[in-house]
Design a protein around this motif. Structure first.
Motif, PDB file in Angstrom:
ATOM      1  N   UNK A  27       0.716  -1.232   0.179  1.00  0.00           N
ATOM      2  CA  UNK A  27      -0.017  -0.196   0.074  1.00  0.00           C
ATOM      3  C   UNK A  27       0.784   1.206  -0.040  1.00  0.00           C
ATOM      4  N   UNK A  28       1.870   1.122   0.788  1.00  0.00           N
ATOM      5  CA  UNK A  28       2.526   2.480   0.833  1.00  0.00           C
ATOM      6  C   UNK A  28       3.624   3.074  -0.601  1.00  0.00           C
ATOM      7  N   UNK A  30       2.082   2.907  -3.792  1.00  0.00           N
ATOM      8  CA  UNK A  30       1.044   3.351  -4.652  1.00  0.00           C
ATOM      9  C   UNK A  30       0.328   4.562  -4.738  1.00  0.00           C
TER      10      UNK A  30
ATOM     11  N   UNK D  26       2.159  10.269   1.154  1.00  0.00           N
ATOM     12  CA  UNK D  26       1.858   9.201   0.586  1.00  0.00           C
ATOM     13  C   UNK D  26       1.140   8.202   1.740  1.00  0.00           C
ATOM     14  N   UNK D  27       0.497   6.992   1.166  1.00  0.00           N
ATOM     15  CA  UNK D  27      -0.665   6.483   2.137  1.00  0.00           C
ATOM     16  C   UNK D  27      -0.036   5.956   3.332  1.00  0.00           C
ATOM     17  N   UNK D  28       1.350   5.361   3.479  1.00  0.00           N
ATOM     18  CA  UNK D  28       1.834   4.872   4.603  1.00  0.00           C
ATOM     19  C   UNK D  28       2.123   6.156   5.504  1.00  0.00           C
ATOM     20  N   UNK D  30      -0.257   8.326   6.808  1.00  0.00           N
ATOM     21  CA  UNK D  30      -1.527   8.990   7.025  1.00  0.00           C
ATOM     22  C   UNK D  30      -2.190   8.013   8.121  1.00  0.00           C
ATOM     23  N   UNK D  31      -3.072   8.606   8.820  1.00  0.00           N
ATOM     24  CA  UNK D  31      -4.036   7.824   9.821  1.00  0.00           C
ATOM     25  C   UNK D  31      -5.194   7.383   9.283  1.00  0.00           C
ATOM     26  N   UNK D  37       0.469  11.877   9.803  1.00  0.00           N
ATOM     27  CA  UNK D  37       0.888  12.172  11.270  1.00  0.00           C
ATOM     28  C   UNK D  37       1.654  13.315  11.307  1.00  0.00           C
TER      29      UNK D  37
ATOM     30  N   UNK E  27      -0.936   2.036   7.666  1.00  0.00           N
ATOM     31  CA  UNK E  27      -1.296   1.409   6.413  1.00  0.00           C
ATOM     32  C   UNK E  27      -0.238   0.701   5.550  1.00  0.00           C
ATOM     33  N   UNK E  28       0.998   1.092   5.587  1.00  0.00           N
ATOM     34  CA  UNK E  28       2.154   0.543   4.661  1.00  0.00           C
ATOM     35  C   UNK E  28       2.303  -0.747   5.230  1.00  0.00           C
TER      36      UNK E  28
ATOM     37  N   UNK F  46       5.734  12.106  18.724  1.00  0.00           N
ATOM     38  CA  UNK F  46       4.455  12.190  18.141  1.00  0.00           C
ATOM     39  C   UNK F  46       3.531  10.829  18.345  1.00  0.00           C
TER      40      UNK F  46
END
Lengths: 171, 171, 171, 171, 171, 171
Positions: A27-28, A30, D26-28, D30-31, D37, E27-28, F46
């Motif tokens: 996922x990370x 794309x 990027x997706x990795x 985010x929460x 973050x 997510x990653x 964090x």
């Protein structure tokens, strides 16, 4: 001048440099459409090619360049990326590595050719000096064809370099 | 056929797509000689170019390909990498982005040009269909020169594609 | 009860699940002695085994467990890690994947066996329900031996589970 | 005592320390709500500020501290993060770097100011001793205003340190 | 032979080696079903156990192996992973560390035991030679029970090694 | 207006929000002097604080800001980083979390306080609306002292915000 190194008897066969790398698209890696970033695929290509070049040169190798690259089909999250590299051609201290990238659908198993890359590597010793490479000995028809095509690409690269130089001089 | 999108009045100027990315070369990104992996630089180039393409297209963009790339000088751990990108040329739904990579010595401040890359991006909507791009309006001499050179590269790419197709057919 | 799925005719051969992963040990993955973290090798093993399991099950797979693992030799920065996995045994919805990890010295080319791992995976559909697996059809002597040994390991695992349960009950 | 280093003639102008960093969220990173973050933004701020400080000090710099930071607006997956840093103030061996963080909507191009950060860096030589910094020479009205405000922040920091010390002594 | 090191007076208590690691599943790190990769959990387990082993040995430690591991429940994106490790048993230069992994639901706070792992570490000095470990002094009933069970696992490991050796010799 | 949520009976005790995170400083996270990047420490702070805030709020939390932060001592590669967080104060929908960062020398076991951070988090439901927080019930002298100091910091933050607004208006 390249430092001295004894080539192995009879040279190294391309099959001895064959390298396979398998990876799952996570996922990370794309974008918003769920397809992998082009730069991520390039990074995978470079690592796979570098291992192949190391297996030929048996010393540290650095990427000198990469030929033009086209992405023919997108790779999606959950797809399996399969990269295969081998050394196509070798000169005194530089070599060409070819990498074929395939996308494998994890559910259907279908394989799609997504890109082919040709990279040039230079072999260096621990002080950063060029190292004399062993001889490459293509044997099968496929290996001989690849060697021949790599030679043509090398000539095209040299011509292209000359062109760029001339065009710059003419400005 | 590309879905409809209104181009902004008078087109977009290349300077509006200008993107700068600065990065420090970290220990985890270097090989045994302390120089950064070629694939890492390619990944940086792709992200920087993608932002520039997005600033022009204002939609999702995917990397279609990259022209041949040469690494003219190594980048070492602790060096500052500076990448600058802007859109050089745009057609109906594809565009060329140029990226200049420089290495900055953190201690002396000396800047060295290490590579130039030309990438092609395609603009897509959220369902993955091609999007019609706005017009690119180069104005300064530099922008017009880049636009012209990008057109020549585009023709060379099309010729090269034709060549590869013919050679395959001939086999 | 596992949801229905048609097994492929005549079953899947272990060789169809064969997966190879090659990696260079990078600076960010090593400790003060320059040897790779055990957990990093475990993470590589899990990815390689998961691809092999997916190639057999052709659906999402999750790691259910891993047998005891010994690191017989350290892997160092700059070494090439080569992992090879294939499915050894398959039941209704779980399967055993074997992974062999080798360290390749990038300079001498010497290969050393550093660990062997046996992982159990469960096949799931998109709602997380168990999926009925195809039949595994070992054919070569090597494949049949691995299948037999995997069966013995499976029995040992079931016995071990029973033991742990009884010991807990007895406390 | 700081080791000796010749300041450059006439000092360094803040504009020479200007650093721009662009990044895609990027997706990795985010929460569960798809927003980046806070700690990730802080890490970006620190790298961007460190490059700016290095461009002024031309030696290794370490983060000594950061003033209070407010996130005024969330940054989402797919947004472009744009960070701009420059040195505002410099003393004998420590300096203040200001960083402005903006979120750019990739589709509309709209820019939103999400946070401003002020970091203090200390300049060190290769043995970890403090290094004497060059003189900072603010010239434009904007640069002079920033320099003045940085001086006020510095005084507030010293007062705050004194307060904390006194409160601890009084307990 | 292990190099000399003075054990601390009266030995080290297991509670002095206690290590807690908390992490959010990002997510990653998850697959198509939103559950974390088994290999990621193994990597976390190894780091947590290594810190515990270092706190006992007070020198560099390397993972020698891990006992069989079962994942009893999946961990999902957004879950909090809580790992707790302590040294259960110590010999001349190797020690067993136990790690308990729990998944905490961020919303309900519910804790679920997802796996227990037992790892063996070896203590090394800066040249890679084995180091003599201090004495472990279990005191509470719980610590004494864990020490006893670790001893039984150690005997089982030695028996298993012997079995594997004999089976190989018999082939 | 915050959406409705029933506070737990009698409130939540700060000890129920206590979170501990342990980490080894790895090679990829350090600069030329072998000390960890300030931004990396901020990212750890964090995450640790966010877990503590989630344990109090039992919903998604986002970082609203962080008070000024000083790094009192460097953390080096191989050091163990220990972070401890707990909620100090809570209002209707925002809360303050305190984090203490310690560096542990892996060889001597010596612990050094390297920084203290105070972060503000806001609690949100799945649509991004503010959530009403439960009551915080400090009980021990230490918890009451922290609660009191957090209240003073909160007032100082509000005064500071007012100051900044007035100064901007006056320009």
């Amino acid at each position: 001048m390249p430092s001295d190194r004894l080539p192995r008897d009879g040279g190294v066969r391309p099959s001895e440099t064959r390298t396979e790398m398998t990876w799952i698209v996570m996922p990370g890696q794309t974008n918003a459409l769920g397809t992998v970033f082009g730069g991520q695929v390039m990074a995978w290509i470079d690592v796979c090619a570098a291992v192949s070049a190391q297996r030929f040169a048996r010393c540290t190798v650095v990427t000198a360049g990469m030929d033009s690259l086209n992405f023919r089909a997108p790779m999606r999250q959950g797809n399996i990326a399969v990269l295969r590299a081998s050394v196509n051609w070798a000169g005194h201290s530089s070599m060409e590595v070819g990498v074929r990238v395939e996308r494998e659908d994890a559910i259907t198993g279908e394989r799609t050719h997504t890109s082919s890359a040709y990279l040039t590597f230079v072999a260096l010793d621990s002080r950063g000096n060029k190292v004399r490479l062993p001889t490459l000995s293509p044997e099968t028809d496929e290996e001989i064809r690849r060697h021949h095509e790599a030679e043509m690409r090398r000539e095209a690269r040299l011509r292209h370099k000359e062109d760029v130089k001339n065009r710059r001089a003419a400005r």
